[in-house]
Design a protein around this motif. Structure first.
Motif: not given
Length: 205
Positions: A52-67, A75-87
């Motif tokens: 889904l995110l081929p252009n992401k760094g290490e340590g990406v943590n998406l709680q979900g659900p995601i859209y 493009t997402v850097g390293k150690n990215f975190f998103a809580n519930f319902n990221l759109t």
């Protein structure tokens, strides 16, 4: 230019284009697969995110659900975190730096639509397909930012490194680095300084 090239360049494009439709369907399927996993299925989640995110760094943590609308244009850097319902509607490029946190119900929205209904409403093409006229603008979020719950970042917005965006804010323009900002529209309240470090917050310990 292809419709994909027009879209990514912020020009009026046809969202019914077959290449774009295929990319969207793939991202929507991968988002659904991710949302059907659980926190203890880390390997399965990682495998889905790699697609889904081929252009992401290490340590990406998406709680979900995601859209995600496309995923491949984010493009997402390293150690990215998103809580519930990221759109993320990435019809134009979305660039997120390292060590960025986003609270629940975060929305990153690059699309725009014409103000006049004569330009905005759907219409039928010569081949019978229904479409409309859309365009957008890229979004950039710098390193070390925290976006609190229910923050919406709109097309063309730029958030500088080290910013904190207060809950419920709508970011429409540019926020300078190391700013504490909130509101609708989001405005800078003050700079974040050394005095905001936890070592000065004795009452928290």
């Amino acid at each position: 230019m292809t419709e994909k090239e027009k879209m990514l360049d912020g020009k009026i494009y046809d969202p019914s284009d077959s290449e774009l439709a295929e990319l969207r369907i793939n991202a929507h399927k991968l988002s659904k697969l991710y949302n059907d996993t659980f926190d203890d299925e880390a390997d399965k989640r990682a495998e889905i995110l790699d697609k889904l995110l081929p252009n992401k760094g290490e340590g990406v943590n998406l709680q979900g659900p995601i859209y995600f609308d496309y995923g491949v244009f984010t493009t997402v850097g390293k150690n990215f975190f998103a809580n519930f319902n990221l759109t993320v509607l990435d019809t134009c490029p979305v660039t997120i730096g390292d060590d960025v946190f986003i609270g629940p119900n975060g929305s990153i929205l690059t699309p725009k639509h014409p103000l006049c209904h004569e330009d905005r409403n759907v219409y039928k093409k010569a081949d019978g397909r229904i479409t409309d006229k859309e365009y957008g603008a890229p979004i950039t979020i710098g390193d070390n930012c925290w976006l609190a719950g229910n923050v919406t970042v709109l097309a063309g917005a730029k958030i500088g490194a080290g910013c904190v965006i207060g809950a419920g804010s709508v970011v429409t323009g540019e926020i300078p680095p190391n700013s504490f900002a909130y509101g609708n529209p989001c405005r800078v309240v003050r700079k974040i300084t050394e005095q905001d470090r936890l070592i000065y917050k004795k009452d928290l310990f």
